[in-house]
Write an enzyme that holds these catalytic residues in place. Sequence first.
Site, mmCIF file in Angstrom:
data_model
loop_
_atom_site.group_PDB
_atom_site.id
_atom_site.type_symbol
_atom_site.label_atom_id
_atom_site.label_comp_id
_atom_site.label_asym_id
_atom_site.label_seq_id
_atom_site.Cartn_x
_atom_site.Cartn_y
_atom_site.Cartn_z
ATOM 1 N N ASP A 1 -26.572 49.547 -15.060
ATOM 2 C CA ASP A 1 -25.889 48.319 -15.274
ATOM 3 C C ASP A 1 -27.428 47.481 -14.887
ATOM 4 O OD1 ASP A 1 -23.814 49.956 -13.814
ATOM 5 O OD2 ASP A 1 -23.635 47.858 -13.357
ATOM 6 N N LYS B 1 -25.067 44.207 -10.057
ATOM 7 C CA LYS B 1 -24.799 45.493 -8.841
ATOM 8 C C LYS B 1 -26.904 46.421 -8.981
ATOM 9 C CE LYS B 1 -20.745 47.295 -9.243
ATOM 10 N NZ LYS B 1 -20.372 46.578 -10.328
ATOM 11 N N HIS C 1 -18.922 55.184 -5.755
ATOM 12 C CA HIS C 1 -18.022 56.413 -7.315
ATOM 13 C C HIS C 1 -18.325 57.333 -6.585
ATOM 14 C CE1 HIS C 1 -21.611 52.761 -8.628
ATOM 15 N NE2 HIS C 1 -20.528 53.413 -9.629
ATOM 16 N N GLY D 1 -18.992 49.303 -13.916
ATOM 17 C CA GLY D 1 -18.409 50.375 -14.629
ATOM 18 C C GLY D 1 -16.687 49.524 -13.765
ATOM 19 N N SER D 2 -16.002 50.219 -14.601
ATOM 20 C CA SER D 2 -14.459 50.180 -13.859
ATOM 21 C C SER D 2 -14.349 50.884 -12.813
ATOM 22 C CB SER D 2 -13.557 50.303 -14.864
ATOM 23 O OG SER D 2 -13.238 49.159 -16.529
ATOM 24 N N GLY D 3 -13.311 50.615 -12.281
ATOM 25 C CA GLY D 3 -12.230 51.482 -11.145
ATOM 26 C C GLY D 3 -12.735 51.312 -9.684
ATOM 27 N N HIS D 4 -13.474 49.842 -9.955
ATOM 28 C CA HIS D 4 -13.882 49.012 -8.769
ATOM 29 C C HIS D 4 -12.598 47.694 -8.125
ATOM 30 C CE1 HIS D 4 -17.481 51.814 -8.432
ATOM 31 N NE2 HIS D 4 -17.111 51.187 -9.247
#
Lengths: 332, 332
Positions: free
Chosen positions: B109, B104, B218, B53-56
């Site tokens: 995922d 991860k 998250h 996921g994006s945001g990291h």
Amino acid sequence: MKKLINDPKAVVEESVEGFGLAHADLVTVHPDPLFVSRKDAKSGKVGLLSGGGSGHEPLHAGYVGFGMLDAAVPGAVFTSPTPEAIIPATAAANSGAGVVHIVKNYTGDVLNFETAAEMAQADGIEVRTVLVNDDVAVEDSLYTAGRRGVGGTVLVEKIAGAAAERGDGLDAVAAIGRRVNDNVRTMGVALSACTVPHAGVPSFELADDEIEIGIGIHGEPGRHRIAMENADGITDRLLEPILADLKPASGDKVLLFVNGMGGTPSSELYIVYRHAVKVLEAANLVVERSLVGNYITSLEMQGCSISVLRLDDEMTALWDAPVHTPALRWGM
Amino acid sequence: MKKLINDPKAVVEESVEGFGLAHADLVTVHPDPLFVSRKDAKSGKVGLLSGGGSGHEPLHAGYVGFGMLDAAVPGAVFTSPTPEAIIPATAAANSGAGVVHIVKNYTGDVLNFETAAEMAQADGIEVRTVLVNDDVAVEDSLYTAGRRGVGGTVLVEKIAGAAAERGDGLDAVAAIGRRVNDNVRTMGVALSACTVPHAGVPSFELADDEIEIGIGIHGEPGRHRIAMENADGITDRLLEPILADLKPASGDKVLLFVNGMGGTPSSELYIVYRHAVKVLEAANLVVERSLVGNYITSLEMQGCSISVLRLDDEMTALWDAPVHTPALRWGM
């Protein structure tokens, strides 16, 4: 106030101590008076020294190392360092060829570096001063006569640092630093305030739908508060006064620097960068180099600044030259 | 919600577009399906692919380049990437020697990379998977069967990437990636929540005097909420379960990684680092290498994670090997 700190009065000392432990290969921390010096400087090289209030990390200590600064003096948070610290730091930066002081244009910084420069010169160290005043937002401000020194400082330190590293003399290093300052303009925006640890409350208030255009790096007021806009609109608002003031010619090559204020995710900085490139290209400018990230911050403030530096071939070559500091590293 | 974005639904696409413009020397952005690939990969090298996921950010796209990843697949914010994107990214990462997927440990995922690996293998690309599950905070979580993959991912990508770059074969690269995962433990803390752009409200609430120990990347719950403590106390709380689980022997060499969650100033990370070094040294561990900064984040969350990696000589040499990516660079 929630911060990863112990004693609010010990924030700078403890942080710089941790910084020194993490980067012991590059820097030495001198605790009292507090300054940071470079470990492996060549003898006979012009020394570069900068400093200012803490809270803008990685500026300045993060830029001590090969190809940038020889020493840095962190003041208390948002407070100018004292001459008592600048004087020994100047001596540490000197290896016989004199020292260039890179000073952001804030009244306290200017005064204290001036005092220290006089003392150092009385001790036989030649000092030149490069004043950085790249912020187009306001002419005079809460802490300034004239324009403030902001994001352009990072570019001055990199390019003048590379000139010193290649062996330029004292006046030449100071001249290239001034040339960078003359060719860079910056403007910032805040989406949120930041909290100075020993104050414990935010330095100012912004409503939930409000942002401050032209903010300073201490949260001091900018041009105006407006209702929240989208990233492209904000980017337009930052670039318009930069280009109006810099007056680049069609075809000019530029370095585009999108800087995070500390609390903004890098994904948002890249959204700003994306539109900024389009605006500059529409103005027939060539984005030759870029820098995106947190390089001069205001604690945990959310927001960013944009700097545009008009490049010439020598500046580009000095920008590309190897650098090895805790916060900026390439080519080695 | 105040963010430097345009359309909340276009955050990832616009951000990756800007990232591609800023780092056009290193990466190519493939817009549909969205993935990022390395420009100058050697033919015949084992390919490394990661995603999530994006945001990291800067994880994972920020680690595409020499000595780390060959491709990265950004999903929507906090959402697993689809097999439809992982499959062409796997093909792009393959130059004939097969591809290692670094995944991860989150249910979505794992499932999507598994599907993509099967499809890629049906197309004749050998795939090995390294599952990262270094978070000691919780055994199962909101999004996980077993432990979550967090900060250790950065170290797996660096060290396995260096092994691939020096010419190790497919199984050897996967083996060293697993060895890093087996020897790293991580735990995080949140001082504030973060806001997913398309949600528009913070993912959880923390009171003014409350922090969450063992938080996920998250914002998913950790071990417990406690009243705010000082940095040294929080650092003790993060290191205690790490060391209890890692069970290092006296004299072991370790890499200490203090990671910012996105909204925390680097000065605070260094205060945490300072005390963490003392704790590790008191446990007779030798801090041989370190990394301090924002390397795997949760948007603008305030907080940090600590990772401790037990090093062996080969891992140290691979850690030190040159790397040139947008977010991690040394030796070149």
